[in-house]
Scaffold this active site. Structure first.
Site, PDB file in Angstrom:
ATOM      1  N   HIS A  76       0.819  -1.212   0.000  1.00 18.07           N
ATOM      2  CA  HIS A  76       0.000   0.000   0.000  1.00 18.07           C
ATOM      3  C   HIS A  76       0.853   1.262   0.000  1.00 18.07           C
ATOM      4  O   HIS A  76       2.047   1.254   0.341  1.00 18.07           O
ATOM      5  CB  HIS A  76      -0.962   0.007   1.199  1.00 18.07           C
ATOM      6  N   CYS A 106       2.545  -5.309   6.797  1.00 18.73           N
ATOM      7  CA  CYS A 106       2.288  -5.001   5.394  1.00 18.73           C
ATOM      8  C   CYS A 106       3.457  -4.204   4.802  1.00 18.73           C
ATOM      9  O   CYS A 106       4.321  -3.711   5.525  1.00 18.73           O
ATOM     10  CB  CYS A 106       0.983  -4.221   5.247  1.00 18.73           C
TER      11      CYS A 106
END
Length: 546
Positions: A440, A459
């Site tokens: 992301h 992440c």
């Protein structure tokens, strides 16, 4: 500890006099069959023994290397290949090269059958290890979730012998990727240095960072260390002309920046604790680092696909590759030590523009709830909404909740709305995996300038998210209408025309496009853990291992 294959080989030698008196009777289908039958209860490496029995059973127990009391030319091909196993970073003790060479030159006829079976046993094991790895990936690294590729060394060897091209077949066993070749070449060079007794200069503790155009008493030692790096890596920037001066001049600054870049650090020329740690990495540790990363490359599939994304967790880097050529690379931020990013593979299937962040309970409980207790306006200031459950149906007023009354269990679901404060930025990339990990964007751009980029909850934060979107979609942002959709602030899902493979791997040594080997810190201690599991020794230590 005595290698398991050596245990089997000694077992063969102990049992041989029972079954044979001359080489001609020893090395035959009948003596091979009898010998393998007597080895059924051997306590050594059972999987290796099973492969050995299956190999000879499939060829009706006919010998390979010694036929009609004559050593065949391919025997020396096999022995030479086994003797070079250490060049692949493998533990050569596992293949009994020294003992097989002794059997090859022994005058006693009784050793011929042990040589026949021993060469086959070692070659089958070495073929398996070169193709798929010497270690069990999950045992050496429990955070590695990319399956090792199945390989049938028995079928491989039978086919290689049938095609009468053993030498070329053996040469094709190791990974053919340029990364592997670069690590292998450097391993050979560093071992040559180690064999001459080379010890790299150690830099003493530095109380404050050393900056260019200053004087420091440690500078001569740093110059010496850079010259040692020139001997090892042959980079022209390391060929300093001044060796004694304490002045941190431009020539040394250029060399330090190159060294920092080679070791995965921000190339700013400032000699701080991370740069000093890299300078102080011992030669022996660098050799072991090459070995364990060659092993990791053997764990990987041989065919990644025509287009794929490679995330090097330890190197804090993402590379997009098309037809074997890197077309995009960028810095990344990975998980903190206690929320480390695992190694696994998947396929990117879609991306989300202006995403909501459905905050995991662990992050809500451990990170955000304490902030809300300290500052009752924290959730509101960050655009974080509170819901009664993870169905996000009933929104609650955070001002109506006594945050100090909550005990260990955090009973609410938190969600951050799209916008400039959203932790996921303007875009996220989704691929199925059991770890709830995705790629992301991020509003925290300054973190990409850090040396050690372990700041996420697992992440992957991207430096260039929209360039990655263009690669995955195969067209520009304008052609894909992404720019306008992001500007609309509306959450939208965009499916890829074709799913793209992604591999998240942990490599602390790898090569760049020019074939130069680069290094990074063992941020999660996975090198240390895997090497402790492997218990590998270097060739200079082997004389003390038995």
């Amino acid at each position: 500890m005595m290698p398991q294959l050596l245990v089997l080989l000694i077992g063969l030698l102990l049992l041989l006099p029972v079954h044979a008196e001359t080489a001609s009777t020893m090395v035959s289908a009948e003596t091979i069959r009898l010998q393998l039958a007597h080895d059924a209860d051997n306590a050594g490496n059972q999987s290796a023994q099973v492969r050995l029995k299956r190999f000879y059973a499939e060829r009706d127990y006919q010998p390979v290397w010694i036929i009609s009391n004559q050593y065949q030319p391919i025997l020396d091909t096999a022995l030479s290949f086994i003797a070079r196993a250490n060049e692949e970073g493998l533990d050569i003790r596992e293949y009994n090269s020294v003992h097989l060479q002794q059997l090859r030159t022994a005058p006693e006829a009784e050793t011929a059958l042990a040589l026949e079976l021993g060469v086959t046993l070692s070659l089958l094991t070495l073929a398996q290890d070169l193709n798929s790895g010497q270690l069990s990936a999950t045992a050496a690294d429990p955070d590695w979730h990319i399956p090792q590729q199945p390989f049938d060394s028995v079928t491989f060897l039978q086919q290689a012998l049938t095609q009468d091209d053993l030498q070329h077949a053996l040469a094709d066993l190791a990974p053919g990727m340029p990364q592997y070749d670069a690590l292998r070449r450097l391993l050979r060079k560093l071992r040559q240095l180690a064999a001459t007794g080379t010890r790299w200069t150690q830099i003493p503790e530095i109380l404050s960072a050393i900056r260019p155009n200053t004087t420091h008493p440690a500078i001569p030692l740093i110059r010496q260390r850079i010259l040692e790096a020139h001997t090892a890596y042959a980079k022209p920037e390391y060929a300093l002309t001044t060796t004694e001066s304490e002045w941190y001049d431009h020539e040394l600054e250029t060399a330090v920046k190159t060294f920092q870049q080679q070791h995965g650090l921000n190339p700013d020329g400032i000699i701080g604790r991370h740069t000093r740690r890299a300078l102080n990495t011992p030669l022996e540790k660098q050799i072991q680092r090459l070995r364990i990363n060659m092993e990791r490359l053997r764990w990987l599939p041989r065919n990644f696909g025509d287009r794929y994304v490679l995330v090097n967790i330890a190197g804090f880097y993402l590379t997009a590759i098309e037809h074997h050529t890197p077309v995009l690379d960028m810095r990344i931020v990975v998980g903190r030590d206690y929320r480390s990013t695992p190694s696994f593979n998947s396929r990117i299937s879609y991306l989300v523009l202006n995403p909501y962040w459905n905050i995991p309970n662990s992050i809500a409980r451990q990170d955000l709830w304490p902030r809300q207790k300290r500052n009752p306006d924290y959730f509101a200031s960050q655009g974080i909404r509170v819901f009664s459950s993870y169905r996000y149906e009933y929104e609650l007023d955070p001002d109506g909740i006594d945050w100090h009354a909550i005990e260990k269990h955090f009973p609410y679901a938190l969600q951050q709305a799209p916008g400039s404060l959203n932790a996921l930025g303007n875009i996220k990339f989704m691929f199925p995996n059991p770890f709830s990990i995705y790629l992301h964007d991020t509003p925290s751009k300054s973190l990409f300038q850090k040396d050690i980029r372990t700041y996420s909850s697992g992440c992957i934060r991207l430096e260039k998210p929209f360039q990655l979107a263009e690669f995955l979609l195969g067209r520009s942002l304008d052609d894909a209408n992404l720019t306008q959709q992001v500007s609309s602030s509306k959450t939208r899902t965009v499916h890829l025309p074709k799913r793209v493979p992604i591999y998240l791997v942990y490599l602390t040594a790898w090569s760049d496009e020019q074939g130069d080997v680069r290094f990074s810190s063992d941020i999660y201690g996975r090198d240390k853990r895997a090497l402790a599991h492997a218990r590998w020794l270097e060739p200079t230590q082997l004389s003390r291992s038995f």
